[in-house]
Enzyme design. Structure first.
Site, PDB file in Angstrom:
ATOM      1  N   TYR A  35      56.189 -60.663  14.624  1.00 15.89           N
ATOM      2  CA  TYR A  35      56.877 -61.641  15.473  1.00 15.89           C
ATOM      3  C   TYR A  35      56.322 -61.648  16.900  1.00 15.89           C
ATOM      4  CZ  TYR A  35      60.518 -62.993  12.088  1.00 15.89           C
ATOM      5  OH  TYR A  35      61.208 -63.525  11.023  1.00 15.89           O
ATOM      6  N   ASN A  68      68.907 -65.802   8.764  1.00 18.17           N
ATOM      7  CA  ASN A  68      68.583 -67.030   8.042  1.00 18.17           C
ATOM      8  C   ASN A  68      67.776 -66.816   6.771  1.00 18.17           C
ATOM      9  OD1 ASN A  68      66.204 -66.472   9.304  1.00 18.17           O
ATOM     10  ND2 ASN A  68      66.158 -68.305  10.582  1.00 18.17           N
ATOM     11  N   ARG A 106      67.890 -72.174   3.373  1.00 16.75           N
ATOM     12  CA  ARG A 106      68.788 -71.911   4.504  1.00 16.75           C
ATOM     13  C   ARG A 106      70.001 -72.843   4.486  1.00 16.75           C
ATOM     14  NH1 ARG A 106      63.762 -71.364   8.735  1.00 16.75           N
ATOM     15  NH2 ARG A 106      63.441 -69.105   8.597  1.00 16.75           N
ATOM     16  N   GLU A 157      49.479 -63.256   8.604  1.00 15.37           N
ATOM     17  CA  GLU A 157      50.632 -62.542   8.044  1.00 15.37           C
ATOM     18  C   GLU A 157      50.315 -61.923   6.677  1.00 15.37           C
ATOM     19  OE1 GLU A 157      53.712 -65.529   8.317  1.00 15.37           O
ATOM     20  OE2 GLU A 157      53.721 -65.407  10.515  1.00 15.37           O
ATOM     21  N   LYS A 214      64.438 -61.912   3.881  1.00 14.79           N
ATOM     22  CA  LYS A 214      64.822 -61.025   4.981  1.00 14.79           C
ATOM     23  C   LYS A 214      65.938 -60.058   4.526  1.00 14.79           C
ATOM     24  CE  LYS A 214      63.506 -64.379   8.569  1.00 14.79           C
ATOM     25  NZ  LYS A 214      63.939 -65.111   9.798  1.00 14.79           N
ATOM     26  N   HIS A 222      61.739 -65.939   5.584  1.00 13.83           N
ATOM     27  CA  HIS A 222      60.649 -66.238   6.520  1.00 13.83           C
ATOM     28  C   HIS A 222      59.534 -66.927   5.757  1.00 13.83           C
ATOM     29  CE1 HIS A 222      57.322 -65.877   9.308  1.00 13.83           C
ATOM     30  NE2 HIS A 222      56.616 -65.458   8.271  1.00 13.83           N
ATOM     31  N   THR A 260      65.148 -73.761  10.913  1.00 12.91           N
ATOM     32  CA  THR A 260      65.364 -72.389  11.407  1.00 12.91           C
ATOM     33  C   THR A 260      66.858 -72.094  11.579  1.00 12.91           C
ATOM     34  OG1 THR A 260      63.268 -72.521  12.600  1.00 12.91           O
ATOM     35  CG2 THR A 260      64.796 -70.786  13.282  1.00 12.91           C
TER      36      THR A 260
HETATM   37  P1  RTP Z   1      60.692 -67.333  10.708  1.00  6.99           P
HETATM   38  O1  RTP Z   1      59.499 -67.105  11.624  1.00  6.99           O
HETATM   39  O2  RTP Z   1      61.602 -66.147  10.640  1.00  6.99           O
HETATM   40  O3  RTP Z   1      60.266 -67.841   9.382  1.00  6.99           O
HETATM   41  O4  RTP Z   1      61.589 -68.507  11.298  1.00  6.99           O
HETATM   42  P2  RTP Z   1      61.102 -69.887  11.897  1.00  6.99           P
HETATM   43  O5  RTP Z   1      59.609 -69.981  11.861  1.00  6.99           O
HETATM   44  O6  RTP Z   1      61.882 -70.954  11.232  1.00  6.99           O
HETATM   45  O7  RTP Z   1      61.598 -69.768  13.408  1.00  6.99           O
HETATM   46  P3  RTP Z   1      60.862 -69.085  14.650  1.00  6.99           P
HETATM   47  O8  RTP Z   1      60.886 -70.041  15.766  1.00  6.99           O
HETATM   48  O9  RTP Z   1      59.537 -68.497  14.254  1.00  6.99           O
HETATM   49  O10 RTP Z   1      61.873 -67.902  15.017  1.00  6.99           O
HETATM   50  C1  RTP Z   1      61.788 -66.661  14.353  1.00  6.99           C
HETATM   51  C2  RTP Z   1      63.172 -66.152  14.084  1.00  6.99           C
HETATM   52  O11 RTP Z   1      63.798 -65.832  15.320  1.00  6.99           O
HETATM   53  C3  RTP Z   1      65.185 -66.050  15.206  1.00  6.99           C
HETATM   54  N1  RTP Z   1      65.608 -66.949  16.258  1.00  6.99           N
HETATM   55  N2  RTP Z   1      66.691 -66.747  16.952  1.00  6.99           N
HETATM   56  N3  RTP Z   1      68.771 -66.940  18.832  1.00  6.99           N
HETATM   57  C4  RTP Z   1      67.873 -67.896  18.760  1.00  6.99           C
HETATM   58  O12 RTP Z   1      67.910 -68.890  19.457  1.00  6.99           O
HETATM   59  C5  RTP Z   1      66.794 -67.762  17.815  1.00  6.99           C
HETATM   60  N4  RTP Z   1      65.757 -68.572  17.659  1.00  6.99           N
HETATM   61  C6  RTP Z   1      65.015 -68.054  16.660  1.00  6.99           C
HETATM   62  C7  RTP Z   1      65.475 -66.674  13.866  1.00  6.99           C
HETATM   63  O13 RTP Z   1      65.969 -65.682  12.992  1.00  6.99           O
HETATM   64  C8  RTP Z   1      64.100 -67.163  13.408  1.00  6.99           C
HETATM   65  O14 RTP Z   1      64.002 -67.164  12.016  1.00  6.99           O
HETATM   66 MG    MG Z   2      58.322 -68.520  12.591  1.00  8.23          MG
END
Ligand code: RTP
Ligand code: MG
Length: 137
Positions: A49, A112, A102, A126, A9, A115, A91
């Site tokens: 997203y 973080n 991370r 994707e 990222k 991705h 995450t």
């Molecule tokens: P990513 O898609 O970026 O690989 O991350 P992930 O699967 O571990 O987490 P995901 O649930 O898909 O969330 C995507 C991105 O959204 C941001 N996020 N912010 N403020 C919050 O509570 C929150 N929750 C998620 C994070 O940057 C996460 O990587």
């Molecule tokens: Mg995700």
């Protein structure tokens, strides 16, 4: 052979962590089959997203992921989708185990570093969003 989509990222690119991250997956034994430094458009960010579009942090997420170049990659290998997620860590970096990307390099959930696709369906979707067939070797 299984393929996944990983992306350093904008925070990871700014902090010069591309090499470190690529190195971890290379040393693990996975094969890099596609890679490019690119600027994500707002349209691509919203599509990528899309599953989060109703979430309160969606605007910030799109703003962040388009805030600078990202390093988009496709990796190949046995169980690479789930093992790459394991190597990325939770995450929320505050909950990510040391030894994960991370866990070692990030502090806050909004920045973080990396991705990774979370399922075979996400990986296929994707990879198709970010790469043309001829960009993969
Ligand atoms: P990513 O898609 O970026 O690989 O991350 P992930 O699967 O571990 O987490 P995901 O649930 O898909 O969330 C995507 C991105 O959204 C941001 N996020 N912010 N403020 C919050 O509570 C929150 N929750 C998620 C994070 O940057 C996460 O990587
Ligand atoms: Mg995700």
């Amino acid at each position: 052979m299984e393929k996944t989509f990983l992306m350093v990222k904008p925070d990871g690119v700014k902090r010069n962590l591309i090499g470190e991250i690529v190195s971890r997956f290379e040393k693990k034994g996975y094969k890099l089959v596609g890679a490019k430094l690119m600027q994500i458009s707002p349209e691509l960010a919203q599509e990528h997203y899309g599953e989060h579009k109703e979430r309160p942090f969606f605007g910030e997420l799109v703003e962040f992921i388009t805030s600078g170049p990202v390093f988009a990659m496709v990796w190949e290998g046995e169980n690479v989708i789930s093992t790459a997620r394991f190597m990325m860590g939770a995450t929320n970096p505050a909950e990510a185990t040391p030894g994960t990307v991370r866990g070692d390099y990030a502090i806050t959930v909004g920045e973080n570093i990396i991705h990774g696709s979370d399922s075979p369906e996400s990986a296929e979707r994707e990879i198709g969003l970010f790469f043309k067939e001829e960009e993969l070797v």
